[in-house]
Every structure is written in structure tokens, then in C-alpha cells.
Motif scaffolding. Structure first.
Motif, PDB file in Angstrom:
ATOM      1  N   UNK A   4       0.857  -1.174   0.000  1.00 18.30           N
ATOM      2  CA  UNK A   4       0.000   0.000   0.000  1.00 18.30           C
ATOM      3  C   UNK A   4       0.897   1.230   0.000  1.00 18.30           C
ATOM      4  N   UNK A   5       0.428   2.279  -0.619  1.00 19.64           N
ATOM      5  CA  UNK A   5       1.227   3.502  -0.742  1.00 19.64           C
ATOM      6  C   UNK A   5       1.005   4.404   0.470  1.00 19.64           C
ATOM      7  N   UNK A 126       9.298   5.809   9.614  1.00 16.87           N
ATOM      8  CA  UNK A 126       8.701   6.700   8.593  1.00 16.87           C
ATOM      9  C   UNK A 126       7.191   6.796   8.780  1.00 16.87           C
ATOM     10  N   UNK A 127       6.608   7.988   8.566  1.00 14.55           N
ATOM     11  CA  UNK A 127       5.165   8.188   8.684  1.00 14.55           C
ATOM     12  C   UNK A 127       4.439   8.038   7.348  1.00 14.55           C
ATOM     13  N   UNK A 128       3.110   8.046   7.409  1.00 12.03           N
ATOM     14  CA  UNK A 128       2.317   8.060   6.175  1.00 12.03           C
ATOM     15  C   UNK A 128       1.259   6.969   6.083  1.00 12.03           C
ATOM     16  N   UNK A 129       1.094   6.192   7.194  1.00 10.35           N
ATOM     17  CA  UNK A 129       0.043   5.161   7.192  1.00 10.35           C
ATOM     18  C   UNK A 129      -1.324   5.840   7.235  1.00 10.35           C
ATOM     19  N   UNK A 276       4.685  -4.268   4.034  1.00  9.99           N
ATOM     20  CA  UNK A 276       3.536  -4.040   3.161  1.00  9.99           C
ATOM     21  C   UNK A 276       3.257  -2.582   2.855  1.00  9.99           C
ATOM     22  N   UNK A 277       4.239  -1.712   3.125  1.00  8.96           N
ATOM     23  CA  UNK A 277       4.021  -0.289   2.877  1.00  8.96           C
ATOM     24  C   UNK A 277       5.116   0.236   1.947  1.00  8.96           C
ATOM     25  N   UNK A 278       4.698   0.992   0.952  1.00  4.42           N
ATOM     26  CA  UNK A 278       5.667   1.660   0.081  1.00  4.42           C
ATOM     27  C   UNK A 278       5.647   3.143   0.427  1.00  4.42           C
TER      28      UNK A 278
END
Ligand code: CCH
Length: 296
Positions: A4-5, A126-129, A276-278
Motif C-alpha cells: 500500500x502507498x 517513517x510516517x504516512x500510514x 507491506x508499505x511503500x
């Protein structure tokens, strides 16, 4: 593909350091948890919200820390998550205080903060979820079942679903279980693994090798106890790390070399929280200062 982006970082580094400091100060102030710290249960919350990731999931329900779905009762009711509401409640005030902070970011940052404040290594983060809905709740049985006693089982979780090597799974489990304890009212197991459950150490590895572990004589679940003090515990899955020769060589390595143990753990725990995170190239890994380093 099963990723997921993440959204681009919505706050500058200094804002996340502020949230880190808030969590760290609350950890310092609130000591009404067993062993005097909520740190261990925060480390476990970050791991359980991330550990549901399945790299091969054909249903496209990927799990992992991205979607913050442990805020739903359905995921809290996974028997493996028993006892983690305490950690969610501990962090909840920061969700309200800071806008544009997702649960996935808050819970993983809580784990990073706890590791560092409990004298562990620096963990890149890193943030962004993004918070997603009920349909993103992962199915049960993805998190490991402690009663299993084979290397095949441990590998099915940590390699099959999460994509870690033997060495990485040994490092994760052994450093994780230097911290905190089992609670009869949560998992049904009982007791701490080490004598310093609020310090990040390689003691789990030393104790696993050096002590003579016997099945505990009690009415509860099958677990192991050390013959010398009878005050420590090992889960059946922990004992696999000693019994399986391919795992054991890494237990021996980490028991001998604390520095390598800590630097490997920093790397692998950071990657666990990002399964699972890009992340966009513009989001650089952040490394937070401890309260002590800031003179706070
Ligand atoms: Fe764990 N863990 N864990 N664990 N764990 C428990 C507690 C903690 C398994 C089972 C259990 C990791 C891997 C595994 C922590 C960190 C990590 C408990 C007791 C069980 C059962 C829960 C209770 O009763 O409160 C199994 C099985 C595996 C893999 O095979 C990994 C990986 C990590 C982190 C890197 C921490 C910390 C705790 C203590 C929590 C507390 O409340 O003190």
C-alpha cells in the motif's frame, strides 16, 4: 502486488519528535504497570499491529500496520491481541491531541519510543500510514500461537507471511522477549523472560542457552521455567529457538555479541513496522532523540 502507498509526510520531523517526547514523558510519569513501565506493552502493540501482514495474501487483505484496524473491536477480539487495549488506551490521548496522525503511525511510533527509552538502539521510522475501514481488518491466526513447538511453524509465520530470514526471526523474538512478561488474564501464560524486563538487552539469548529449562508444574498452559530460580519463563515457541539447530546458531551469536544483536534488532524491528508499505522517496527515515539526549 501486496503493498500500500503511504502518503507523503504530513508533518516535519520536529513535529514527530514532539509526539515522541509526549509519549516518552508519559512513559516516565505513569509507572502503575507491572515492572513499572508501559514500554513493553507498547513494543508488543507495534509488533501485533504490524505482524498481521501476509505477503502472499490472494484475498488482498494484507494486514500490517498500515490501516490502523486494531481500533476495531473485531481485531481487538483476536485472542492473540488479548491485553493490548491497555497500550491503545495509553496512546489514545495523542491521537486526539495531534491532527493528521493515523493510528498506524501512532502505534508504530509508540513502539519505537518505548524501545529507545528502555535503553534500546535507535529505530528508524517513517510516517504516512492511513486509517482504513472494517474491510481491512486482517483475519485471525496470522499472529503466532505460542503453544506451537516446531521450527516449521515459526518459519510459516515469520518467513512465509512476513518474509524474514531465520536470523531475523531469532533476533526479533529474543530481543522482544527480553521485555515485559506474560499475564494469565491476557494470554494464559505467566511471568517474565528476564530479570530486567524494562531494559532492552540480549539477556533472553544468554538465559535460553545457560539455564536448564523444565516444563512448569502448574494448572496453566504448557510453559517452561528455569531450574535455578523458578521465576523466569519460556514459551514453547521460544524453546524452538534453542532446539532447532539452524535457529540455535543465531541464539549463540546474539548471546555472545550484544552490539550486533542490538544493531540487527534496530534494523529488523524497523522493517517489521513497515511491512507491506511503500513510502514515497521524499519521506526520509527519521531517527528520534531520547529524552535524555535532549536533556529533558
Ligand atoms: Fe511476544 N508474546 N511473541 N513478541 N511479546 C507475549 C508478550 C510479549 C509471542 C507470544 C507472546 C514477539 C514474538 C512472539 C513481546 C514482543 C514480541 C506474550 C504474553 C505472548 C503469549 C502476552 C500477555 O500475556 O500479556 C510469540 C508466540 C511470538 C513469536 O513466535 C516479537 C517478534 C516481539 C517484538 C519484537 C513483548 C514486549 C511482550 C510483553 C508485553 C507485556 O505486556 O509485558
Amino acid at each position: 502486488t501486496n503493498v500500500r502507498e503511504a502518503s507523503a509526510a504530513v508533518k516535519p520531523f520536529e513535529e514527530y519528535q514532539k509526539i515522541y517526547n509526549d509519549i516518552a514523558e508519559k512513559l516516565r510519569e505513569e509507572d502503575d504497570r507491572d515492572d513499572g513501565s508501559y514500554g513493553p506493552v507498547l513494543v508488543r502493540l507495534a509488533w501485533h499491529c504490524s505482524g498481521t501482514y501476509d505477503q502472499n495474501d490472494p484475498s488482498q487483505n494484507k494486514g500490517g500496520s498500515y490501516a490502523g484496524t486494531m481500533r476495531f473491536q473485531q481485531e481487538q477480539d483476536d485472542p492473540e491481541n488479548a491485553g493490548l487495549k491497555v497500550a491503545q488506551d495509553f496512546l489514545e490521548p495523542f491521537k486526539t491531541k495531534y491532527s493528521n496522525l493515523s493510528y498506524g503511525d501512532l502505534w508504530t511510533l509508540g513502539g519505537v519510543c518505548a524501545i529507545q527509552e528502555l535503553s534500546g538502539p535507535k529505530i528508524k521510522w517513517r510516517p504516512g500510514r492511513k486509517d482504513l475501514g472494517l474491510d481491512a481488518v486482517p483475519p485471525y491466526h496470522r499472529l503466532p500461537d505460542a503453544s506451537q513447538e516446531t521450527g516449521e511453524y515459526v518459519r510459516s509465520v515469520f518467513n512465509g507471511r512476513l518474509g524474514f530470514t531465520d536470523q531475523e526471526m531469532v533476533c526479533l523474538i529474543g530481543v522482544g522477549h527480553a521485555l515485559g512478561r506474560c499475564h494469565v488474564d491476557a494470554s494464559g501464560y505467566d511471568g517474565p523472560w528476564t530479570f530486567s524486563p524494562t531494559m532492552v538487552t540480549n539477556d533472553f539469548f544468554k538465559l535460553l542457552l545457560d539455564e536448564d529449562w523444565k516444563i512448569r508444574d502448574w494448572d496453566g498452559k504448557k510453559q517452561y521455567t528455569d531450574s535455578s530460580t523458578k521465576s523466569l519463563m519460556m514459551l514453547p515457541t521460544d524453546m524452538v529457538l534453542k532446539k532447532d539447530s539452524k535457529f540455535r546458531k543465531y541464539v549463540e551469536l546474539y548471546a555472545k555479541d550484544e552490539e550486533k544483536c542490538m544493531s540487527d534488532f534496530a534494523d529488523v524491528y524497523s522493517r517489521l513496522l513497515e511491512r507491506g508499505i511503500k513510502f514515497p522517496d521524499s519521506t526520509k527515515p527519521m531517527v528520534f532523540k531520547t529524552l535524555e539526549e535532549q536533556g529533558l
